[in-house]
Design a protein around this motif. Structure first.
Motif, PDB file in Angstrom:
ATOM      1  N   GLY A 105       0.584   1.316  -7.812  1.00 33.23           N
ATOM      2  CA  GLY A 105       1.504   2.552  -8.390  1.00 33.23           C
ATOM      3  C   GLY A 105       0.681   3.540  -9.554  1.00 33.23           C
ATOM      4  N   LEU A 106       0.935   2.555 -10.507  1.00 34.47           N
ATOM      5  CA  LEU A 106       0.311   2.664 -12.211  1.00 34.47           C
ATOM      6  C   LEU A 106      -0.815   3.184 -12.602  1.00 34.47           C
ATOM      7  N   SER A 107      -2.144   2.376 -11.359  1.00 31.61           N
ATOM      8  CA  SER A 107      -3.317   2.882 -11.249  1.00 31.61           C
ATOM      9  C   SER A 107      -3.581   3.594 -10.781  1.00 31.61           C
ATOM     10  N   ASP A 108      -2.888   4.164 -10.030  1.00 26.71           N
ATOM     11  CA  ASP A 108      -3.247   5.160  -8.794  1.00 26.71           C
ATOM     12  C   ASP A 108      -3.036   6.925  -9.402  1.00 26.71           C
ATOM     13  N   TRP A 109      -1.411   6.858 -10.651  1.00 19.41           N
ATOM     14  CA  TRP A 109      -1.530   8.099 -10.181  1.00 19.41           C
ATOM     15  C   TRP A 109      -2.013   9.880 -10.983  1.00 19.41           C
ATOM     16  N   VAL A 110      -3.598   9.085 -11.838  1.00 20.75           N
ATOM     17  CA  VAL A 110      -4.125   9.653 -12.198  1.00 20.75           C
ATOM     18  C   VAL A 110      -4.851  11.055 -11.910  1.00 20.75           C
ATOM     19  N   GLN A 111      -5.230  10.622 -10.261  1.00 14.03           N
ATOM     20  CA  GLN A 111      -5.911  11.431  -9.408  1.00 14.03           C
ATOM     21  C   GLN A 111      -4.850  12.343  -9.264  1.00 14.03           C
ATOM     22  N   PHE A 112      -3.859  12.245  -8.331  1.00 15.25           N
ATOM     23  CA  PHE A 112      -2.452  13.160  -7.906  1.00 15.25           C
ATOM     24  C   PHE A 112      -2.832  13.923  -9.127  1.00 15.25           C
ATOM     25  N   GLY A 163       0.890  -1.112  -0.075  1.00 16.89           N
ATOM     26  CA  GLY A 163       0.171  -0.181  -0.081  1.00 16.89           C
ATOM     27  C   GLY A 163       0.572   1.175   0.252  1.00 16.89           C
ATOM     28  N   PHE A 164       1.666   1.313   0.823  1.00 25.56           N
ATOM     29  CA  PHE A 164       2.637   2.857   1.157  1.00 25.56           C
ATOM     30  C   PHE A 164       3.519   2.594   0.153  1.00 25.56           C
ATOM     31  N   ALA A 165       4.193   1.594  -0.790  1.00 24.89           N
ATOM     32  CA  ALA A 165       4.899   2.125  -2.020  1.00 24.89           C
ATOM     33  C   ALA A 165       3.932   1.896  -3.281  1.00 24.89           C
ATOM     34  N   ALA A 166       2.842   0.765  -2.772  1.00 24.29           N
ATOM     35  CA  ALA A 166       1.956   1.799  -4.387  1.00 24.29           C
ATOM     36  C   ALA A 166       1.773   3.451  -4.248  1.00 24.29           C
ATOM     37  N   ILE A 177      -5.269  13.250  -0.591  1.00 19.99           N
ATOM     38  CA  ILE A 177      -5.232  12.323  -1.550  1.00 19.99           C
ATOM     39  C   ILE A 177      -4.975  10.684  -1.273  1.00 19.99           C
ATOM     40  N   ALA A 178      -3.431  11.096  -0.716  1.00 15.81           N
ATOM     41  CA  ALA A 178      -2.299   9.820  -0.636  1.00 15.81           C
ATOM     42  C   ALA A 178      -3.278   9.496   0.716  1.00 15.81           C
ATOM     43  N   THR A 179      -3.522   9.827   1.666  1.00 19.86           N
ATOM     44  CA  THR A 179      -4.550   9.189   2.411  1.00 19.86           C
ATOM     45  C   THR A 179      -5.459   7.811   2.193  1.00 19.86           C
ATOM     46  N   ILE A 180      -6.147   8.447   1.200  1.00 25.29           N
ATOM     47  CA  ILE A 180      -7.377   7.822   1.117  1.00 25.29           C
ATOM     48  C   ILE A 180      -6.685   6.401  -0.201  1.00 25.29           C
ATOM     49  N   SER A 181      -6.396   6.996  -0.643  1.00 26.39           N
ATOM     50  CA  SER A 181      -5.103   6.215  -1.854  1.00 26.39           C
ATOM     51  C   SER A 181      -4.861   5.458  -1.041  1.00 26.39           C
TER      52      SER A 181
END
Lengths: 322, 313
Positions: free
Chosen positions: B182-189, B108-111, B235-239
């Motif tokens: 991680g790659l599925s997650d960058w968009v919202q950031f 979780g943290f690393a992603a 966002i990082a927390t919710i992510s």
């Protein structure tokens, strides 16, 4: 040789129009402006919102794209400079913005903000610390405010920080883009007097952009009145205020509040009708024709040239001759 | 020039304690409980070797006879007792949960870190430079948004698995998971940072920095970055909660952590096979742990979002 001279400066912005953004049009924000500033002189550029006065300042600074015309600084053409040459010019030409709240990074301390230009231009750290102290004293800031952040300062103090940062590299010209219009009236005069004192002490030149004529009267040597991207009148401040030629200048000056209540109501007050025309669709003839009380038929069709009245004064009007 | 604030300089701890955020935190029971649960779970995962009564991955300590021991009841053959029971191989469920949570939290943290680094960087670039760079980055983001992120993660996982030699698959599985999530997650950031950057770019301190002669990169990372970070924190927390759930989902589907390094998701997958044969504890306890972890982190993120939103005062 004047410090800064601007010849026929044009800044046009392309815009999309129409329901689907399919039409193309051009906003002529600045459409042929000439001005010069001598060493140790203050030139005020005055006009209402959207007349192109800030864009003129930004074009001189290189922040707005220049469509046409030439800008010379100390005789040197500023068009087509490389990044390194630009950086060099920026040492001599700095800016004080209108809003001291957004002009400072909220997360940096006062000392960090003032030191930033020195750091970027690779001054040795010991020299930077001494220079920051010197600058803070110069602009009237207390040295124990060094480590405050902008949030802990008042508007006037923040503007002093902005001025100190602009002075850090010993510039020759400072573009003041409405430096006091975001401040309380009581603070405005403090900042204006600071600017005047700094000019005397450091031999600075100012391009002073403003819409408040009482401020301009206080600080400027010469004044340029702009309307819809063009200069309509220019001349020494005292002469323009005493004897405005262009009907627009006349209207602006008649709108200055009078401090003496007994004089109120005795002066002829000219109230302009309507709004500034859309810069997308300016009048063909004189830009001021839509709101002018003196407009004649020639004003509708021909654009009046900017012509000299005396050696130091110019006007752009067919009707008024002097 | 007068001094406007109190005379005594405060230490940074005192300042933090007196800040608005700390005050709001102290007055929100949900936030306090969520933080306590999160910290407890994270600490017990980090110090799993000290907390756990057994090392479930040490085959020497396992006794197959202990298999399927119910919670808090002595084993019929060996007489050993286990807090949360054992699984089919006699591993202590409590210990496997602690070790499994380590993997879940690490992934979780690393992603989230990976997604954050990519997203924040691209968002800053898109917002600062604008024009075609902005258009390209944001269109890629839009396209990726049209797919569910778990699908994107599975796709990346599958492709990566295909390129990895069989003998290394288990070793790299965790890292592949990190990259996939991680790659599925960058968009919202990227989207949030771009929006915040657009606001900052038009502020006059950025113009002033240009006039001083600062380079674009130096302005982006020296000036703008710090001023766009507070929405990123939310966002990082919710992510993080979503990433932990995504990892569990992938592992549950068999596309995640291998059985040799079971995460909470793997434990749930294993456990659900025994649900109808009566060994409910093998499924229930990892599920409850995952639920508490994800819920606590999520509530914390929700609280943070509200607390940092000036419009919701």
């Amino acid at each position: 040789m004047s410090l800064l001279s601007v010849h026929d400066l044009k800044v046009h912005f392309p815009v999309r129009t129409g329901k689907f953004g399919d039409g193309k049009s051009v906003v002529k924000a600045v459409d042929g402006v000439d001005l010069t500033i001598d060493v140790n002189e203050t030139l005020a550029v005055v006009g209402e919102s959207g007349c192109g006065k800030s864009t003129t300042g930004n074009a001189i600074l290189g922040l707005a794209p220049v469509t046409g015309g030439k800008i010379f600084f100390e005789g040197r053409d500023l068009s087509g400079l490389s990044k390194a040459e630009r950086k060099h010019v920026w040492r001599e030409m700095q800016v004080v913005f209108q809003d001291p709240v957004s002009a400072l990074n909220p997360r940096r301390t006062i000392a960090q903000s003032i030191a930033e230009p020195l750091v970027i231009h690779n001054f040795p750290p010991a020299e930077i610390a001494a220079r920051v102290d010197e600058l803070m004293t110069l602009v009237g800031l207390n040295r124990d405010q060094r480590d405050r952040r902008p949030g802990a300062l008042s508007g006037g103090q923040r503007q002093r920080v902005v001025i100190a940062r602009a002075l850090a590299l010993n510039p020759k010209l400072i573009i003041c883009d409405e430096p006091v219009s975001a401040l309380d009236v009581s603070i405005q005069s403090q900042i204006l007097n600071l600017l005047i004192r700094l000019q005397d002490e450091l031999g600075l030149s100012y391009l002073f952009i403003a819409h408040d004529l009482s401020v301009v009267r206080h600080i400027a040597d010469r004044v340029v009145i702009m309307y819809l991207g063009v200069v309509v009148e220019q001349g020494p401040t005292a002469e323009v205020f005493a004897n405005p030629v262009h009907p627009y200048t006349e209207a602006l000056i008649s709108a200055i509040p009078l401090p003496d209540p007994s004089l109120r109501g005795k002066r002829k007050r000219i109230v302009l009708k309507g709004d500034l025309p859309s810069p997308l669709n300016p009048p063909v003839g004189c830009p001021f024709v839509t709101r002018c009380q003196l407009a004649e038929s020639q004003c509708e069709t021909d654009r009046p040239p900017l012509e000299p009245i005396t050696e130091t004064r110019m006007k752009r009007c067919f009707v008024r001759q002097h | 020039m007068t001094n406007t604030t109190s005379s005594k300089p405060l230490s940074s701890w005192q300042q933090a304690w007196q800040s608005d955020l700390a005050w709001k935190f102290r007055h929100s029971p949900i936030a306090v409980v969520s933080l306590v649960i999160t910290v407890l779970l994270v600490l017990s995962a980090v110090f799993a070797p000290l907390v756990a009564p057994y090392n479930p991955f040490d085959p020497g300590s396992l006794n197959l006879m202990n298999g399927f021991t119910a919670p808090l009841t002595p084993n019929a053959f060996t007489g050993d007792e286990f807090l949360l029971g054992t699984d089919d191989q006699g591993r202590d469920v409590f210990s496997t949960i602690l070790y499994g949570m380590r993997i879940s939290l690490f992934v979780g943290f690393a992603a989230v870190t990976l997604g954050l680094l990519i997203g924040v960087t691209l968002g800053l670039i898109a917002g600062y430079f604008g024009g075609w760079i902005d258009a390209v980055i944001m269109r890629i983001a839009d396209v990726q948004l049209t797919f569910p992120s778990i699908l994107v993660a599975m796709l990346i996982f599958g492709v990566a698995k295909g390129f990895t030699p069989v003998e290394y698959r288990d070793e790299v599985a965790i890292w592949v998971l990190v990259i996939a999530i991680g790659l599925s997650d960058w968009v919202q950031f990227a989207r949030v940072v771009r929006g915040a950057t657009l606001v900052e770019v038009n502020k006059e301190y950025v113009q002033a920095a240009k006039l001083i002669g600062r380079s674009a990169w130096s302005i982006i990372f020296g000036h703008i970055l710090r001023n766009v970070l507070s929405p990123v924190l939310v966002i990082a927390t919710i992510s993080l909660a979503l990433a932990i759930i995504a990892e569990a989902t992938l592992s549950f589907l068999g596309a995640g952590a291998p059985p040799t390094q079971p995460s909470l998701g793997t434990l749930i997958r294993v456990g659900q096979g025994f649900l109808f044969s009566g060994e409910w504890w093998i499924l229930l306890f990892p599920s409850v742990t995952l639920l508490s972890l994800a819920l606590a982190v999520n509530l914390l993120g929700d609280w943070l979002r509200d607390a940092l939103n000036p419009k919701l005062k």
